[in-house]
Design an enzyme around this catalytic site. Sequence first.
Site, short mmCIF file in Angstrom:
data_model
loop_
_atom_site.label_atom_id
_atom_site.label_comp_id
_atom_site.label_asym_id
_atom_site.label_seq_id
_atom_site.Cartn_x
_atom_site.Cartn_y
_atom_site.Cartn_z
N ASP A 278 0.82 -1.22 0.00
CA ASP A 278 0.00 0.00 0.00
C ASP A 278 0.85 1.27 0.00
OD1 ASP A 278 -2.38 -1.42 0.02
OD2 ASP A 278 -2.62 -1.36 2.19
N LYS B 298 -0.16 -8.52 -1.16
CA LYS B 298 -1.52 -8.06 -1.44
C LYS B 298 -1.48 -6.79 -2.29
CE LYS B 298 -4.40 -5.93 1.51
NZ LYS B 298 -5.08 -4.89 0.71
N ASP C 227 -6.71 -7.68 -4.16
CA ASP C 227 -7.76 -7.27 -3.20
C ASP C 227 -8.63 -6.19 -3.83
OD1 ASP C 227 -9.17 -6.69 -0.87
OD2 ASP C 227 -7.53 -5.56 0.05
N LEU C 228 -9.52 -6.60 -4.75
CA LEU C 228 -10.37 -5.61 -5.42
C LEU C 228 -11.80 -5.62 -4.88
CD1 LEU C 228 -9.19 -5.88 -9.16
CD2 LEU C 228 -8.39 -4.35 -7.36
N LYS C 229 -12.14 -6.55 -4.02
CA LYS C 229 -13.45 -6.59 -3.33
C LYS C 229 -14.61 -6.33 -4.29
CE LYS C 229 -11.55 -4.79 1.04
NZ LYS C 229 -10.24 -4.26 0.63
N LEU C 230 -14.82 -7.25 -5.21
CA LEU C 230 -15.88 -7.05 -6.21
C LEU C 230 -17.27 -6.95 -5.55
CD1 LEU C 230 -14.85 -9.65 -8.96
CD2 LEU C 230 -14.08 -7.28 -8.68
N TYR C 231 -18.05 -6.01 -6.05
CA TYR C 231 -19.44 -5.87 -5.57
C TYR C 231 -20.25 -5.30 -6.72
CZ TYR C 231 -23.40 -4.53 -2.62
OH TYR C 231 -24.65 -4.40 -2.06
N ASP C 232 -21.13 -6.12 -7.32
CA ASP C 232 -21.94 -5.64 -8.44
C ASP C 232 -23.05 -6.66 -8.68
OD1 ASP C 232 -22.74 -4.38 -10.95
OD2 ASP C 232 -20.74 -3.48 -10.98
N ASN D 20 -23.85 -11.14 -12.89
CA ASN D 20 -23.18 -11.37 -14.18
C ASN D 20 -21.93 -10.50 -14.32
OD1 ASN D 20 -23.14 -12.59 -16.88
ND2 ASN D 20 -23.47 -10.45 -17.54
N THR D 21 -22.01 -9.25 -13.87
CA THR D 21 -20.86 -8.35 -13.96
C THR D 21 -19.72 -8.83 -13.05
OG1 THR D 21 -22.37 -6.55 -14.45
CG2 THR D 21 -20.16 -5.92 -13.71
N THR E 190 -12.58 -4.53 8.59
CA THR E 190 -12.01 -4.41 9.94
C THR E 190 -11.94 -2.96 10.43
OG1 THR E 190 -9.92 -4.72 8.76
CG2 THR E 190 -10.65 -6.53 10.13
N ARG F 109 -1.79 -6.12 14.08
CA ARG F 109 -0.67 -5.33 14.57
C ARG F 109 0.21 -6.30 15.35
NH1 ARG F 109 -2.13 -3.04 10.99
NH2 ARG F 109 -2.92 -0.93 10.75
N GLY G 122 -0.01 -4.48 6.74
CA GLY G 122 0.38 -3.40 5.84
C GLY G 122 1.35 -2.44 6.51
N ARG G 123 0.80 -1.40 7.12
CA ARG G 123 1.62 -0.32 7.66
C ARG G 123 2.73 -0.77 8.60
NH1 ARG G 123 -3.82 3.19 8.33
NH2 ARG G 123 -4.57 1.02 8.34
O1 C5P Z 1 -1.98 -1.08 7.03
P1 C5P Z 1 -2.89 -2.19 7.47
O2 C5P Z 1 -2.14 -3.36 8.08
O3 C5P Z 1 -4.05 -1.72 8.32
O4 C5P Z 1 -3.49 -2.72 6.07
C1 C5P Z 1 -4.57 -3.60 5.98
C2 C5P Z 1 -4.83 -3.86 4.54
O5 C5P Z 1 -5.91 -4.80 4.44
C3 C5P Z 1 -5.25 -2.64 3.71
O6 C5P Z 1 -4.71 -2.82 2.42
C4 C5P Z 1 -6.78 -2.74 3.65
O7 C5P Z 1 -7.29 -2.22 2.44
C5 C5P Z 1 -6.99 -4.25 3.69
N1 C5P Z 1 -8.27 -4.73 4.21
C6 C5P Z 1 -8.73 -4.39 5.47
N2 C5P Z 1 -9.93 -4.87 5.93
C7 C5P Z 1 -10.65 -5.72 5.17
C8 C5P Z 1 -10.18 -6.07 3.89
C9 C5P Z 1 -8.97 -5.56 3.45
O8 C5P Z 1 -8.06 -3.65 6.19
N3 C5P Z 1 -11.78 -6.25 5.64
#
Ligand code: C5P
Length: 227
Positions: A8, A30, A59-64, A67-68, A118, A178, A207-208
């Site tokens: 990210d 991811k 991680d594109l989280k499709l929602y539509d 068929n789409t 989350t 964390r 991530g962070r």
């Molecule tokens: O930086 P951090 O550890 O909070 O990153 C969490 C990653 O997981 C981010 O890329 C966020 O978009 C993704 N994510 C999330 N909660 C979800 C699905 C994906 O935080 N339910």
Amino acid sequence: MKLCVALDNDTLSENLALATKLKEYDIWLKVGFRAYIRDGKEFILALKEINPNFKIFLDLKLYDIPNTMADAAFEISQLGVDMFNVHASAGIKAMQTVMERIKDIPNRPLVLAVTALTSFDNDSFKNIYNENIANKATKFAIDTFRAGLDGVVCSAFESLAIKQNTSNKFITLTPGIRPFGEDSGDQQRVANIAIAKEELVDFIVVGRPIYKAANPAETVEKILKTF
Ligand code: C5P
């Protein structure tokens, strides 16, 4: 348990530099909205070039409409990624249509559904779904399991209940981790590795705490040692 590192960063070059620093580790990467919208398929190819054994979660989280979503799922399955996701709130029909469309693709990617983000606390979740997070996340997971997907994205606190209500083999992937008590940022339901282990989580997403660390490789190594 597997570690999935969220790429990210602000720029393509920072993401590639991070992947290069982590290339010796057995990890998943991811790729989210921002990087994919900006850097596209070439980014995925570049990551596989850095290490062909990297597994990629798109991680594109499709929602539509069903068929789409199924059309998009088919296209994603041609990209060479190893996992992607949809929103469970798109409904059982949409999830079944997705699985029907990709089921005969050789080595199809794993498909997960997001239960509750989350970043929601219980009140803001209730405003939208009229139910508390734990109950609704489990219901979404049961829908996902019945629709034939491989698992769900949930918080670490919901993983065990979801497995008990579906199957031990049903994958749980948990963001909001964390590992060593770092700053939670915009995440509300954060957990550490001990909780993830107790809850039998299959994948932790971090991530962070990794990409903002002074030494990301050292942090990854520290995390992997706890598995
Ligand atoms: O930086 P951090 O550890 O909070 O990153 C969490 C990653 O997981 C981010 O890329 C966020 O978009 C993704 N994510 C999330 N909660 C979800 C699905 C994906 O935080 N339910």
